[in-house]
Design a protein around this motif. Sequence first.
Motif, PDB file in Angstrom:
ATOM      1  N   VAL A  12     -28.314 -13.540  26.070  1.00 33.09           N
ATOM      2  CA  VAL A  12     -28.075 -13.050  24.710  1.00 33.09           C
ATOM      3  C   VAL A  12     -28.817 -11.724  24.545  1.00 33.09           C
ATOM      4  N   GLU A  13     -28.130 -10.775  23.980  1.00 38.76           N
ATOM      5  CA  GLU A  13     -28.732  -9.441  23.800  1.00 38.76           C
ATOM      6  C   GLU A  13     -28.829  -9.142  22.309  1.00 38.76           C
ATOM      7  N   MET A  14     -29.985  -8.603  21.903  1.00 34.20           N
ATOM      8  CA  MET A  14     -30.113  -8.204  20.506  1.00 34.20           C
ATOM      9  C   MET A  14     -29.448  -6.850  20.310  1.00 34.20           C
ATOM     10  N   GLN A  15     -28.575  -6.785  19.342  1.00 37.49           N
ATOM     11  CA  GLN A  15     -27.919  -5.504  19.102  1.00 37.49           C
ATOM     12  C   GLN A  15     -28.748  -4.669  18.136  1.00 37.49           C
ATOM     13  N   ALA A  16     -28.392  -3.402  18.036  1.00 36.72           N
ATOM     14  CA  ALA A  16     -29.128  -2.474  17.150  1.00 36.72           C
ATOM     15  C   ALA A  16     -29.066  -2.939  15.706  1.00 36.72           C
ATOM     16  N   ASN A  17     -27.927  -3.545  15.313  1.00 36.56           N
ATOM     17  CA  ASN A  17     -27.791  -3.973  13.913  1.00 36.56           C
ATOM     18  C   ASN A  17     -28.521  -5.279  13.609  1.00 36.56           C
TER      19      ASN A  17
END
Lengths: 337, 260
Positions: A171-176
């Motif tokens: 899982v990757e944290m997005q900028a938003n």
Amino acid sequence: MSDVQASRSRRLRLGGASLHKLSAVATLVLLIVAFSFTSPAFFSVNNGLTVLLQTAVIGLLAIGMTMVIITGGIDLSVGSVLALSGVVTGLAIKAGMPVIPGMGLGIVTGAACGAINGLIITKMRITPFVATLGMMMIARGLALQLTGAAPISRLGDSFGQLGNGSFFRVVEMQANGFPKVIFPGIPYPAVLLLVVALLGAYILSRRQIGRHILSVGSHEEAARLSGVNVTRTKVWAYTASGALAGLAGMVLMSRLVTVQPNEGVMYELDAIAAAVIGGASLMGGVGSISGSMIGAFIIGVLRNGLNMAGTSAFIQQIIIGIVVIGAVYIDQIRNRN
Amino acid sequence: MFDTPAPPTPLVEMSRISKRFGGLHAVTDVSLDLYPGEVVGVLGHNGAGKSCLMRILSGAMTASDGQITVGGKPVTLNSPQDARNCGIETIYQTLALANHLDAAANLFLGRELKTRFGNLDDARMFAHAQEALRQLNPHFTNLKDPVSRLSGGQRQVIAIARAIYFQAKVLIMDEPTAALGPSETAMVADLTLRLKAEGIGIFLISHDMHDVFDLCDRVMVMNKGRNVGSFRIEDVNKDDILSLIIKGTLPDDWTPRGGK
């Protein structure tokens, strides 16, 4: 000369069980190709993992069912035993038991139901159909009585781990600030199914009890006269089936994070269908775990694909019914030769 | 003539055996013994109780009454396993083979060889089975087929091999040649004599008078569940035996024939 004969007989043997398994795999591939055309979302990693997850419960039941069917019996109680095991676990956790021992208790409950099935069949000499039909009603009734037919919820996050967790989840944290799932991970239930299936296949082909299960189904009186303890073998098979029903119950209830006493209705029929599609003979003596796993995935893919294509649940039942009859018919033709 | 002095203790002694199914008396008060190196024929009509008596000895059935001693010691035979542990092996008329399993699996059924880790040792069982079967029939090659694919003779060979492989002291042969052709019948007869020479005691159930007179040292005839006569084979002829089987009595003018 004997080598030539041996290789010829090996080729002949390929004509029997292996051919059936091959045709089952071909059916599975055909289904996957067909559904990929009818629904664009079907052939994707996400949906593949969903199928794995959905098939895990039927697959676990089918492993136990295969052993019982090979002995020449049948276990109609697994769907209800699954529910009862879940209820026992739910109540135990509500009473303050930690999750893992609680789940262990659920599996033991399933095994106990299976052992009772086996004892009724061997000691009271009641046919498997009737004995397990009785257990089907008893276990369902118990599950509903113990809970008042109400679901048990708020069992805590850790109860949901087994059914919802996965390995290698990325899982990757997005900028938003929202997480983005790159790879949903291999669900625990799928890994559990793989481990149990390998264990089941090992027991059936490499252990004495597996050999005895085959011999009892092949010719019960011959097995008895050869010194096989038929009673113990049958009780073992039904106990395994019950324990796996308990395990399947843990997976299913954990996935829902709620214990539903009316879950698992008719699951036994899916498990029987999986075993039969996979080449197990209801006359006993024939069957394999690998075949039943292919059978379970045929049913899983069929259900999932028909859902994705927007087919109604009623039509699905009709189709699966036809598939089961077709599989048994093919089996009969095979046996006639 | 067989004038070898009999050893003091018989291999098997069945005394006053009875078997009842509800009101039906299948076997009534039958006594029978067997000494090493002896072939005893057990004769009678279908339903005369001979198979029932032999099933009691092989542990497949338990007697309602009576006692069985093996090598002088009283035993209780509650299961086929018990009988096997006493050295009593049986070749059943139905052969008692599991059709879906191969020859080796059938030979070792109930007595599987295992590896150190408790796994089935298929390689070793196959090697032993191959050797045992080749001794009986050199043409036996398709050992890995399920036995349902084999011929009647081959199936019979497996059943025989299973009984003699485990060093039986007492062998029960129930119609061992009923399903066989002439050459295979001769093979079974040879084998019977060979086992007898090795000191094994054999009960032979047969309808074939040739077999009985060629192979047996003694005969016991049953009629309606009772022992109606035990004789050394040289004291009776075929007509005497048929009279016993059919009427349950000897011809009126009978005297011991003394090896006619």
